[in-house]
Scaffold this motif. Structure first.
Motif, PDB file in Angstrom:
ATOM      1  N   ASP A 193      47.257  -4.869  17.666  1.00  0.00           N
ATOM      2  CA  ASP A 193      46.595  -6.199  17.733  1.00  0.00           C
ATOM      3  C   ASP A 193      46.167  -6.942  16.298  1.00  0.00           C
ATOM      4  O   ASP A 193      46.337  -7.969  16.236  1.00  0.00           O
ATOM      5  CB  ASP A 193      45.407  -6.078  18.871  1.00  0.00           C
ATOM      6  CG  ASP A 193      44.830  -7.441  19.280  1.00  0.00           C
ATOM      7  OD1 ASP A 193      45.594  -8.486  19.096  1.00  0.00           O
ATOM      8  OD2 ASP A 193      43.735  -7.348  19.579  1.00  0.00           O
ATOM      9  N   HIS A 197      47.499 -10.224  14.523  1.00  0.00           N
ATOM     10  CA  HIS A 197      46.510 -11.131  14.064  1.00  0.00           C
ATOM     11  C   HIS A 197      46.905 -11.818  12.773  1.00  0.00           C
ATOM     12  O   HIS A 197      46.990 -12.739  12.478  1.00  0.00           O
ATOM     13  CB  HIS A 197      45.173 -10.996  14.397  1.00  0.00           C
ATOM     14  CG  HIS A 197      44.675 -10.691  15.581  1.00  0.00           C
ATOM     15  ND1 HIS A 197      43.630  -9.769  15.886  1.00  0.00           N
ATOM     16  CD2 HIS A 197      45.289 -10.976  16.922  1.00  0.00           C
ATOM     17  CE1 HIS A 197      43.304  -9.927  17.280  1.00  0.00           C
ATOM     18  NE2 HIS A 197      44.434 -10.574  17.704  1.00  0.00           N
ATOM     19  N   HIS A 264      51.007 -14.065  21.083  1.00  0.00           N
ATOM     20  CA  HIS A 264      49.684 -13.890  22.200  1.00  0.00           C
ATOM     21  C   HIS A 264      49.799 -14.503  23.524  1.00  0.00           C
ATOM     22  O   HIS A 264      49.415 -13.789  24.450  1.00  0.00           O
ATOM     23  CB  HIS A 264      48.533 -14.315  21.321  1.00  0.00           C
ATOM     24  CG  HIS A 264      47.824 -13.337  20.625  1.00  0.00           C
ATOM     25  ND1 HIS A 264      48.335 -12.916  19.684  1.00  0.00           N
ATOM     26  CD2 HIS A 264      46.754 -12.692  20.812  1.00  0.00           C
ATOM     27  CE1 HIS A 264      47.626 -11.712  19.119  1.00  0.00           C
ATOM     28  NE2 HIS A 264      46.406 -11.680  19.880  1.00  0.00           N
ATOM     29  N   HIS A 278      46.509  -5.301  25.684  1.00  0.00           N
ATOM     30  CA  HIS A 278      46.704  -6.421  24.815  1.00  0.00           C
ATOM     31  C   HIS A 278      47.407  -6.256  23.430  1.00  0.00           C
ATOM     32  O   HIS A 278      48.508  -7.146  23.175  1.00  0.00           O
ATOM     33  CB  HIS A 278      45.393  -7.157  24.451  1.00  0.00           C
ATOM     34  CG  HIS A 278      45.327  -8.300  23.587  1.00  0.00           C
ATOM     35  ND1 HIS A 278      45.878  -9.279  23.943  1.00  0.00           N
ATOM     36  CD2 HIS A 278      44.979  -8.488  22.485  1.00  0.00           C
ATOM     37  CE1 HIS A 278      45.611 -10.351  23.005  1.00  0.00           C
ATOM     38  NE2 HIS A 278      45.226  -9.712  22.143  1.00  0.00           N
TER      39      HIS A 278
END
Ligand code: NAP
Ligand code: FE
Length: 373
Positions: A193, A197, A264, A278
């Protein structure tokens, strides 16, 4: 070279940050509402440290420990009511992105009795949210430093974020030792994750000199850790934990300035419908992101590979191996249903993708990766 920059979170970092800075809590009031998930706050050691710090400062507390992964607006509303009825002055969230994001929403509900759960998305309320302090226990979301809270509507099962100046913590206690109790799989998913980002931010149309400082720090740091996680397939040592945790905060600074791109929202579909955690859900689209980057931003992609000191095929291999998705099979009807949410709304994540990204691109990618026929 002009830039706007807003990052109002005071960061206390390092081993023992909670104990060393216990006086900070007393600035925020006499009654603390603690927000946690099921057990990570205790397992990580952060809850004990917080309780000791609050005791030292003569602050009483009440704990809401029912935040689940992908936090529900309904639970946040329930916690807000509990805190309001018990005269809570400020909130401390402990956990991964789920309890941290939930804390931001609970602060809004607690201060605004008239809000029904769903109203939080309207972003209209009269009273200032309670102050929020955060203690992270995963190294992924960067929620500690972002003005973002990702919430799930329990009645539709859909994830949707809120963001703004009222969604920032006042202060965070960044102590990577709390991440050492994370199992291997959570470590991998949250690391993916953080890496997403940084890489999504890198390709965002909002990328500029200021986020570049953080992205160029985060990307090689996180990549080095991902490679180690992939090759050793075992829990990392404390020095890697520290790199992952600070890497996730730097990547959070990138997210804050640049937002995220199409991986996302597409990842949300995998989480909502196939329970993919996630980080892995977003990383599942890393290859498509790099392919778009290669097509519309070849120079940037070349620079990215230099930053990583790797090749595209090596990058895909490591990310795919860590992501290790189960078999997912989507019918055309399912794909069209999943993508219907983008019929009338084009999210910022699509607009900020190189050359823009459309609903039809999402359909094409789902079909290519997961199409049943
Ligand atoms: P998480 O959902 O908070 O936690 C995942 C699992 O890890 C839970 O079972 C949790 O247990 C466990 N866990 C957490 N820390 C642990 C520790 N130190 N030791 C042992 N177990 C631990 O995971 P996350 O990936 O950090 O957060 C994901 C959420 O954040 C998603 O909803 C995502 O959409 C959101 N997000 C937010 C932002 C933002 O900017 N705000 C950015 C990206 C993603 P417990 O249930 O016991 O806590
Ligand atoms: Fe994320």
């Amino acid at each position: 070279m002009d830039f706007d920059f807003f990052m109002p979170v005071k960061i206390y970092s390092g081993k023992g940050a909670v104990a060393k800075n216990s006086d900070v809590f007393s600035k925020y009031g006499k009654v603390c509402g603690i927000v946690t998930g099921h057990s990570s706050a205790a397992k990580s050691g952060a809850l004990d440290d917080l309780l000791a710090a609050l005791k030292k400062q003569g602050i009483s507390c009440i704990i809401y420990d029912r935040i689940t992964e992908n936090p529900l607006i309904e639970s946040c509303h329930e916690a807000g009511k509990l805190f309001r009825e018990n005269g809570v002055d400020f909130i401390v969230g402990i956990g991964g992105g789920s309890p941290l994001d939930a804390s931001k929403a609970i602060a809004i509900y607690a201060a605004n009795e008239e809000l029904e759960p769903i109203d939080i998305y309207l972003r209209k309320y009269s009273d200032k949210p309670l102050d929020v302090l955060l203690i992270g226990t995963t190294s992924g979301t960067g929620s500690e430093v972002t003005g973002v809270s990702v919430l799930t509507n329990g009645s539709t099962g859909r994830k949707k974020s809120i963001s703004g100046a009222d969604c920032y913590a006042k202060a965070i206690f960044a102590d990577s030792t709390y991440t050492c109790s994370m199992p291997y799989d959570v470590t991998v998913s949250t690391a993916l994750d953080a890496f997403s980002h940084a890489v999504e931010g890198y390709y965002s149309s909002k990328y500029a000199d200021m986020p570049k400082l953080f992205a160029e720090k985060a990307i090689p740091l996180l990549w080095e850790c991902l490679k180690k996680l992939e090759s050793e397939k075992t829990l990392p040592d404390e020095s890697v934990r520290e790199k992952l945790y600070y890497g996730s905060l730097y990547a959070g600074m990138v997210l804050n300035q640049c937002g995220t791109l199409f991986p996302h929202p597409l990842g949300y579909v995998l989480t909502e419908n196939y329970s993919i955690p996630h980080g892995k859900a977003c990383a599942a689209f890393m290859d498509e992101l790099i392919a778009i980057g290669q097509k519309y931003s070849a120079e940037k992609t070349e620079h990215l590979m230099r930053l990583l000191d790797t090749t595209e095929s090596e990058l895909y291999k490591v990310v795919e191996s860590l992501t290790s998705l189960p078999k997912i099979s989507m019918t055309d009807e399912q794909i069209s249903d999943f993508c219907s949410r983008w019929d009338s709304i084009i999210p910022g994540n699509f607009q900020n993708t190189p050359n823009g990204f459309k609903k039809s691109d999402a359909e094409r990618i789902f079909k290519k990766k997961f199409g049943a026929n």
